[in-house]
Design a protein around this motif. Structure first.
Motif, PDB file in Angstrom:
ATOM      1  N   PRO B  93       0.816  -1.236   0.000  1.00 19.37           N
ATOM      2  CA  PRO B  93       0.000   0.000   0.000  1.00 19.37           C
ATOM      3  C   PRO B  93       0.846   1.281   0.000  1.00 19.37           C
ATOM      4  N   ASN B  94       1.919   1.302   0.760  1.00 17.48           N
ATOM      5  CA  ASN B  94       2.739   2.518   0.787  1.00 17.48           C
ATOM      6  C   ASN B  94       3.413   2.771  -0.558  1.00 17.48           C
ATOM      7  N   ASN B  97       0.899   4.107  -2.899  1.00 17.08           N
ATOM      8  CA  ASN B  97       0.639   5.522  -2.624  1.00 17.08           C
ATOM      9  C   ASN B  97       1.806   6.412  -3.042  1.00 17.08           C
ATOM     10  N   TYR B  99       5.059   6.116  -1.977  1.00 13.73           N
ATOM     11  CA  TYR B  99       6.085   6.296  -0.934  1.00 13.73           C
ATOM     12  C   TYR B  99       6.901   5.021  -0.759  1.00 13.73           C
ATOM     13  N   THR B 101       9.908   4.523  -0.241  1.00 14.23           N
ATOM     14  CA  THR B 101      10.886   4.503   0.857  1.00 14.23           C
ATOM     15  C   THR B 101      10.207   4.226   2.201  1.00 14.23           C
ATOM     16  N   SER B 102       8.881   4.089   2.203  1.00 15.75           N
ATOM     17  CA  SER B 102       8.172   3.567   3.369  1.00 15.75           C
ATOM     18  C   SER B 102       7.588   2.191   3.048  1.00 15.75           C
TER      19      SER B 102
END
Lengths: 338, 338
Positions: B93-94, B97, B99, B101-102
């Motif tokens: 999911p990150n 979205n 991101y 690096t998350s």
């Protein structure tokens, strides 16, 4: 005229004070139809903000224009008007960017818990409510003056979009209005953090889909559990303490947004933690003026009813009881009738 | 194989170390074509971050795939690839979205100043550079691996839009690449804060319209003077100190945005000041992977040339001199050739 004055922590009195007069040609004086007690008034009332001299209270108002300065062109005597707690010219670069509470000529509108209030920069500050306004709409119009506008800004600052999962931290009037805002902006899931049954009920009525009573790390863990382990898209921080801010930041997913509208008291944000969280943060005194025309329309259309946050209504003379009831959390928000 | 190892502050050695091998079926091993020294490596080199054991250096790389695990499907041996300093699956999911690096499965890609590097989660991490790549493009492709991607993220996090006035705080490689990003995203005015003549020159070449040598409150005052008293729309903080963060926040107009990509060291943000500033703040380790395909295209099309930040090129064996030159600010950024 009558007005509330705070003398010391928990010492609010209704006194006779001079009726305000026009001081600038851009001022108006309004006769207050409804005013109220703000959660932020409680910072002073509780002695958290120092009160160094007797201070007139209140900054939320709906009223009838009594008198207008000779440079006021858009607002006329006899009109019903709503305004924000900051007067703004609505023409400077910051106003044009939609941040009227950073207006280069802003001026705080204080002493609204009174029979009359002076509003500076009337053309830029006030919005005329057209037509014959039904008595039932007055509380909601009053809510637009601050708490509904502030909850709306929390949602806008947190960039709430259709389909989002949103958390509201804080179940005061602003937190509850933030639930309304999230719903109006299309949030699909709205998680209200609240441990008070009447507020939980109102949050649900306003559009909350989930209620969580837990706080702190436990609250964060529960939000994570409801959001597939990643956190919410948008979190609306409506308290202003270090604990509530930390809870808000940690409940947000990487790439998500926190809108913070609780005036921060003792809040320090660790740069390294914020960095690795990938969370964005925008706060501030809500530019209510930017949202007022839209919010007034939503009230008059019956789409939103933020006036329900007023669960206590008193005559202005009994303002002291209005403060006390909010302080003791017997009331969410007190409406005062002059 | 050869690799750099940091033993203690200012003690970088090139040593013989075991060639990395596939550890997971989703890994690849690449033969490094170009690598470099990062401004963030200097935090360790200078002893600001404690070095507790001999640590292989570097996290930026362009290379040829040597060997691929049997679950790698999108990346093939022989391909020229660029990747980010964080491996990401690009499907969680990150990642979805934007991101990466998350990423829920992220893994740091260290030890890139070496003949070979193991890259985990190769399908999600690496981008294949198609066609016959001209030697002249290699430095710019290497820059995309971190500094150009990080400068780009600073501008995206600060929501740079066409017509904006943008300030870049920091004239290191990232700050200079942030100028490129601001220009590519349509900024009209780009103010680079720099007091070093060669960097000022490069900033102008990359698109800066104004150079300010002042720092701190004086720098803030000069930005205000250039922006009609209100501040910049977007400020790109590319340093990571308390001073640079304060300068960035105070240079931004109400309603504006700070993108911060310098890893914060000792930065604390006062909640009340942030509140009344109306400034939004987003930072973090840049999700370079999200931007790589676009950045690689811009490099191959000749639109951007971030490789110019490499003003020193050395063989890998001379890495120690490469670090020292950057530490002493004799070089902006050192490219190392294995």
């Amino acid at each position: 005229m009558r007005a509330t004055v705070l003398y010391a922590p928990r010492d609010v009195r209704v006194e006779d004070r001079p009726k305000p007069t026009l001081q600038q040609p851009t001022d108006v004086v309004i006769r207050t139809v409804a005013t109220c007690v703000c959660g932020s008034d409680l910072w002073d009332y509780r002695g958290i903000n120092k009160v160094t001299e007797p201070t007139p209270g209140g900054h939320e108002y709906v009223g009838i224009v009594e008198e207008a300065g000779n440079e006021v062109t858009g607002i006329k005597p006899g009109q019903l008007v709503v305004g924000s707690f900051f007067a703004s010219d609505n023409t400077c670069p910051n106003c044009e960017n939609g941040y009227q509470t950073s207006c280069l000529h802003r001026e705080f509108v204080g002493g609204a818990q009174a029979d009359y209030v002076r509003v500076p920069l009337a053309d830029g500050t006030l919005v005329h409510v057209p037509g014959d306004v039904a008595e039932e709409h007055l509380p909601s119009l009053l809510a637009c003056s601050d708490v509904m506008g502030t909850g709306w800004y929390a949602a806008v600052a947190a960039q709430v979009k259709p389909g989002d999962t949103v958390v509201a931290v804080g179940d005061g009037a602003v937190g509850l209005c933030a639930v309304i805002a999230a719903k109006e902006l299309g949030a699909e899931r709205i998680i209200a953090m609240s441990r008070h049954e009447p507020r939980q009920k109102l949050a649900r009525e306003f559009g909350a889909t989930d209620i969580l009573a837990a706080r702190g790390e436990e609250g964060v863990a529960q939000v994570k559990e409801l959001t597939g382990g990643v956190g919410a898209d948008a979190v609306l921080e409506c308290v202003g303490t270090p604990e509530s801010m930390q809870q808000a930041l940690r409940s947000t997913r990487p790439g998500g947004n926190v809108g913070f509208v609780g005036v921060p008291h003792g809040v320090q944000i660790d740069g390294e933690e914020l960095f690795f969280s990938h969370v964005a943060l925008r706060g501030g005194p809500a530019p209510v003026r930017a949202f007022l025309p839209d919010l007034i329309n939503r009230v008059l259309d019956g789409r939103i009813n933020p006036g329900k946050v007023f669960d206590l209504e008193l005559p202005l003379d009994q303002a002291a009881e209005g403060y006390q009831a909010m302080d003791e959390r017997r009331a969410i928000k007190t409406l005062l009738r002059p």
